[in-house]
Motif scaffolding. Structure first.
Motif, PDB file in Angstrom:
ATOM      1  N   ARG A 620       0.861  -1.184   0.000  1.00 30.38           N
ATOM      2  CA  ARG A 620       0.000   0.000   0.000  1.00 30.38           C
ATOM      3  C   ARG A 620       0.896   1.232   0.000  1.00 30.38           C
ATOM      4  O   ARG A 620       2.036   1.167   0.483  1.00 30.38           O
ATOM      5  CB  ARG A 620      -0.895   0.036   1.247  1.00 30.38           C
ATOM      6  CG  ARG A 620      -1.923  -1.065   1.337  1.00 30.38           C
ATOM      7  CD  ARG A 620      -2.739  -0.984   2.636  1.00 30.38           C
ATOM      8  NE  ARG A 620      -1.910  -1.169   3.809  1.00 30.38           N
ATOM      9  CZ  ARG A 620      -1.674  -0.241   4.731  1.00 30.38           C
ATOM     10  NH1 ARG A 620      -2.196   0.971   4.622  1.00 30.38           N
ATOM     11  NH2 ARG A 620      -0.908  -0.495   5.773  1.00 30.38           N
ATOM     12  N   PRO A 621       0.406   2.370  -0.513  1.00 33.14           N
ATOM     13  CA  PRO A 621       1.223   3.593  -0.455  1.00 33.14           C
ATOM     14  C   PRO A 621       1.662   3.885   0.971  1.00 33.14           C
ATOM     15  O   PRO A 621       0.872   3.812   1.900  1.00 33.14           O
ATOM     16  CB  PRO A 621       0.263   4.675  -0.977  1.00 33.14           C
ATOM     17  CG  PRO A 621      -0.717   3.930  -1.825  1.00 33.14           C
ATOM     18  CD  PRO A 621      -0.895   2.584  -1.174  1.00 33.14           C
ATOM     19  N   GLY A 622       2.924   4.183   1.150  1.00 37.21           N
ATOM     20  CA  GLY A 622       3.473   4.432   2.493  1.00 37.21           C
ATOM     21  C   GLY A 622       4.274   3.232   2.942  1.00 37.21           C
ATOM     22  O   GLY A 622       5.520   3.212   2.828  1.00 37.21           O
ATOM     23  N   MET A 624       4.712   0.525   1.514  1.00 35.01           N
ATOM     24  CA  MET A 624       5.414  -0.055   0.371  1.00 35.01           C
ATOM     25  C   MET A 624       6.888   0.344   0.343  1.00 35.01           C
ATOM     26  O   MET A 624       7.753  -0.418  -0.106  1.00 35.01           O
ATOM     27  CB  MET A 624       4.712   0.396  -0.909  1.00 35.01           C
ATOM     28  CG  MET A 624       5.129  -0.339  -2.157  1.00 35.01           C
ATOM     29  SD  MET A 624       4.289   0.344  -3.602  1.00 35.01           S
ATOM     30  CE  MET A 624       2.610  -0.146  -3.290  1.00 35.01           C
ATOM     31  N   ASP A 625       7.178   1.544   0.841  1.00 31.90           N
ATOM     32  CA  ASP A 625       8.564   2.027   0.831  1.00 31.90           C
ATOM     33  C   ASP A 625       9.475   1.157   1.682  1.00 31.90           C
ATOM     34  O   ASP A 625      10.704   1.176   1.512  1.00 31.90           O
ATOM     35  CB  ASP A 625       8.620   3.473   1.351  1.00 31.90           C
ATOM     36  CG  ASP A 625       7.859   4.440   0.450  1.00 31.90           C
ATOM     37  OD1 ASP A 625       7.634   4.093  -0.729  1.00 31.90           O
ATOM     38  OD2 ASP A 625       7.484   5.527   0.921  1.00 31.90           O
ATOM     39  N   TYR A 727       1.215   4.508   9.175  1.00 30.82           N
ATOM     40  CA  TYR A 727       1.215   3.498   8.118  1.00 30.82           C
ATOM     41  C   TYR A 727       0.568   2.191   8.556  1.00 30.82           C
ATOM     42  O   TYR A 727       0.077   1.423   7.731  1.00 30.82           O
ATOM     43  CB  TYR A 727       2.660   3.177   7.688  1.00 30.82           C
ATOM     44  CG  TYR A 727       3.394   4.292   7.003  1.00 30.82           C
ATOM     45  CD1 TYR A 727       2.723   5.197   6.181  1.00 30.82           C
ATOM     46  CD2 TYR A 727       4.769   4.450   7.157  1.00 30.82           C
ATOM     47  CE1 TYR A 727       3.406   6.220   5.539  1.00 30.82           C
ATOM     48  CE2 TYR A 727       5.463   5.465   6.510  1.00 30.82           C
ATOM     49  CZ  TYR A 727       4.783   6.342   5.712  1.00 30.82           C
ATOM     50  OH  TYR A 727       5.453   7.355   5.066  1.00 30.82           O
TER      51      TYR A 727
END
Length: 771
Positions: A620-622, A624-625, A727
């Motif tokens: 998911r965005p966030g 994922m990093d 997150y």
């Protein structure tokens, strides 16, 4: 709901004017004034009272709470049409509000097709609970409302024709300036909105939020100050209609308990069923004593808060589904965190086996209601809903109102259309906003973001320059102003996709109820987020095609093998299944089908079901990093150690706190919080309000130091937790949905023929991965 605190400029005298005819954007197309903006404006003018007179009661709770929070007396009203006349019914007391709720359907019909006063569904006794202001006074209104009837004199009309007041008994008249937009120059925005909605009626430019300093001198000049004084006579007759604790958690909780359907001997039956469930599933628990202790804790908490009827509402429904061959999901949201839910068959996930937390589901510290979100077979959902209506009554099972609001790209189009801009010019700007997935950004932020947004590669530089050039071009100033005024304004209403209310009496005894003309469903005038304040329990009944698919797969396998097959008994350890995930062979596998996910799976090489839950959470965005970090950690076989003493609880996520439950457990382990306190701590970190964060930081550090951690370490841990709390995902939900993906993949690799056949029912272009 966020309760904003608005400022009044120092030295502003108390306004002598009280607006009694205000419509908000809940009256779609008639007003573009948002309730927070109305309250903010009233506060800036130092008004002591404010009325809301929409044709609907949808905005009442938001309006009332915001006014109270800003020390403004809220006057709750409703506008009703009588032919070419209109009245505002202003509630004197709580009984008046309840009367409006009881008659909400008849009032809806009156506003859709104006009626005569004699058709108004009010008795004389009921009418005594209201102050009525009307455009015109007549004998029928006088007979019904008596001394509680006042005639409204429109300020703009009086300015143009002062002689109006000479022909009236002004002792029973009030001065009003109807509010349909906030500032005088906003009339163009309302006109643009009406053009968009294809209701281009004439806009009266004076219908803005007028200051009393404009009215008082004029009334003194024509010697009719009584028109202003009568406003105060009305305000004095109106009490704060809701008791002090009405919308607070204890008050709303008591009303909720009154509204729930009854179940015979609910407490004892809950205990009996829960312990029977534990006995029948005893072999699933490694430590039966821990299971008994957890069950005792949950049962005591449920009974203490009288939530047993909520559990029975869902238990009855899933039991009926099982008896009628209708699939329901393993659980979603935080419900799988409850052992009682599992033992009653509401969910299908053993929380002790997977480390799920009850306090993430319902926290005794903040008296939150148990929140069950249950998925049902998509094709059978109508049967589930109809069962509820048959069991509890059609007036006791209702839907929930929802509103659509204007987004930044929409308001640019609306303003451009109104100002006769060429379509292609506006299309070029809105296309840029869409191409880089920024419709969620507010227009104000987009306009005021200089290089910030563009330097971070959200939008390529030259596209950013084009946007900023358009927004800052002097010739587009009016368009931008109209667009800013319309952003977030309500533009349509409908029914919440999955929300239902179930009550033990007619729902109109508790909330105002309307009827949807398309579906004939009754629905609450309050939206999903307001029902908790209203004191009603909201159910999410969701249709999920994956359950339809799993049911069809089970039936096909049973038919071909001549043996009963139940996907819910599929083991969570299976080498072939996990290898298929590791190869990225997840085409058409629930939650894992995207190309990006396939790539991550091949890199990560999951080895357990727990690894799959982790990837489902991280993709998911966030979060994922952090996937490369987790892959590197997994390959190195050495977890990070940012949280001393928490290694065991972070093993499943390779040293990073990616689950909300882990944030809670870290706070419990390092600072001695109870899990209820830890949930409150987690929620505070997510909201990131500076004053709250500072208070939580001080408390966390002090408690961590008492547990033997240095102050420097505690501060560092707190700072690390802030982004991760934002997150972090609900493990209960991720686990339940990953479970459905696991079931699908198991069938795909072990029963490929059946899988291919059934999957074609759901996707015509189904493709099979070759090993």
């Amino acid at each position: 709901m966020d309760l904003y605190t608005f400022d009044c400029p120092e030295g502003t005298p108390e306004s002598k004017y009280i607006p009694l005819d205000i419509m908000s954007d809940f009256s779609i197309g008639e007003s573009i004034a948002r309730i927070p903006d109305l309250v903010k404006k009233a506060k800036s003018l130092n008004m002591k009272a404010l009325a809301l007179t929409d044709r609907t009661l949808s905005g009442v709770i938001e309006f009332y709470l915001l006014c109270k929070h800003n020390n403004i007396k809220p006057i709750v009203g409703q506008k009703i049409a009588f032919g070419n006349n209109e009245v505002n019914l202003l509630c004197k007391d709580l009984e008046a509000y309840k009367i409006l709720c009881r008659h909400s359907l008849e009032i809806q019909e009156a506003n859709n097709c104006p009626i005569t006063v004699t058709e108004l569904p009010l008795t004389k006794d009921e009418a005594s609970h209201f102050v009525c202001t009307s455009l015109y006074s007549d004998k029928e209104l006088q007979d019904l409302f008596g001394d509680n009837l006042y005639t409204q004199i429109d300020f703009s009309s009086l300015e143009a024709h002062p002689e109006i007041a000479e022909n009236l008994d002004t002792t029973k008249c009030v001065i009003t300036n109807p509010v349909r937009f906030i500032e005088k120059e906003d009339s163009d925005a309302l006109a643009a909105m009406r053009l968009y909605l294809k209701t281009p009626e004439e806009i009266k430019s004076k219908h803005y939020f007028i200051d009393g300093t404009e009215i008082l001198p004029f009334l003194e000049k024509i010697d009719h100050s009584e028109l202003l004084e009568n406003l105060h006579h009305i305000e004095e007759q109106i009490s704060f209609i809701f008791p002090e604790d009405y919308f607070t958690t204890p008050g709303a909780h008591e009303r909720l308990l009154d509204s729930l359907p009854d179940f015979d001997n609910a407490e004892q039956t809950l205990k009996a069923l829960a312990y029977e469930g534990l006995e029948s599933k005893a072999n699933e628990f490694e430590d039966i004593n821990a299971a008994i202790a957890r069950l005792e804790y949950e049962v005591n908490d449920i009974i203490t808060h009288h939530w047993e009827r909520i559990f029975f509402l869902h238990h009855e429904l899933v039991t009926w589904c099982s008896q009628n061959g209708i699939e329901h999901g393993p659980g979603r949201g935080s419900a799988p965190g409850s052992l009682v839910s599992y033992l009653l068959g509401i969910t299908n996930v053993n929380p002790l086996k997977h480390g799920l937390i009850y306090e993430r589901f319902t926290n005794p510290k903040r008296l939150c209601n148990p929140d069950f979100d249950i998925d049902y077979d998509y094709e059978q959902l109508d049967k589930v809903v109809n069962h509820l209506k048959e069991k509890y009554g059609s007036e006791n099972v209702i839907r929930i109102e929802s509103f659509g609001t204007l987004k930044c790209w929409q308001v640019l189009k609306i303003a451009g259309k109104y100002l006769n801009y060429p379509d292609e010019e506006i299309e070029e700007i809105t296309k840029t906003i869409h191409n880089f997935w920024i419709p969620r950004l507010s227009l104000e932020r987009l306009i005021n973001s200089s290089s910030n947004i563009f330097d971070n590669a959200i939008i390529p530089h030259w596209d950013g320059v084009k946007l900023q050039g358009f927004f800052r071009d002097k010739k587009n100033e009016k368009l931008v102003k109209i667009a800013l005024c319309l952003e977030s304004v309500k533009c349509n209403k409908g029914l919440h996709a999955s929300g239902y209310i179930v009550t033990n009496n007619s729902a109109s005894q508790y909330v105002p109820v309307l009827k949807d003309e398309k579906t004939n469903w009754l629905y609450s005038e309050y939206t999903f987020d307001m029902l908790e304040y209203a004191g009603l329990y909201k159910n999410d009944l969701l249709g999920l095609k994956e359950l339809t698919k799993l049911k069809q797969l089970s039936d096909e396998i049973s038919k071909n093998t001549k043996e009963d097959f139940d996907y819910k008994t599929i083991p969570l350890k299976d080498k072939t299944t996990i290898e298929a995930f590791a190869k990225g062979s997840t085409t058409d596998i629930f939650q894992f089908e995207s190309q990006g996910m396939k790539k991550i799976l091949k890199q990560f090489k999951p080895e357990t079901f727990s690894d799959l839950v982790l990837m489902n959470t991280m993709y998911r965005p966030g979060p994922m990093d952090y996937i490369p970090t987790i892959i590197e950690t997994k390959e190195g076989c050495r977890n990070r150690d940012d949280f001393p003493g928490c290694q065991e609880l972070l093993n499943e996520s390779y040293g990073l706190p990616v689950y909300q439950e882990q944030i809670m457990q870290i706070a419990q382990t390092l600072a001695g919080y109870s899990l209820g306190e830890a949930d409150m701590f987690r929620r505070a970190l997510v909201k990131k309000k500076l004053d709250v964060l500072m208070a939580k930081k001080k408390d966390f550090v002090e408690r961590a130091v008492q547990k033997g951690i240095t102050e420097e370490q505690a501060v560092e841990i707190f700072e690390i937790l802030i982004p991760f709390a934002g997150y972090a995902f609900n493990k209960s939900h991720a686990l339940s949905y990953t479970l459905m993906a696991w079931w699908e993949m198991y069938i795909k690799v072990h029963y490929p023929n059946e899988y291919k056949k059934v999957n074609k029912n759901f996707k015509d272009d189904f493709e099979w991965e070759d090993d």
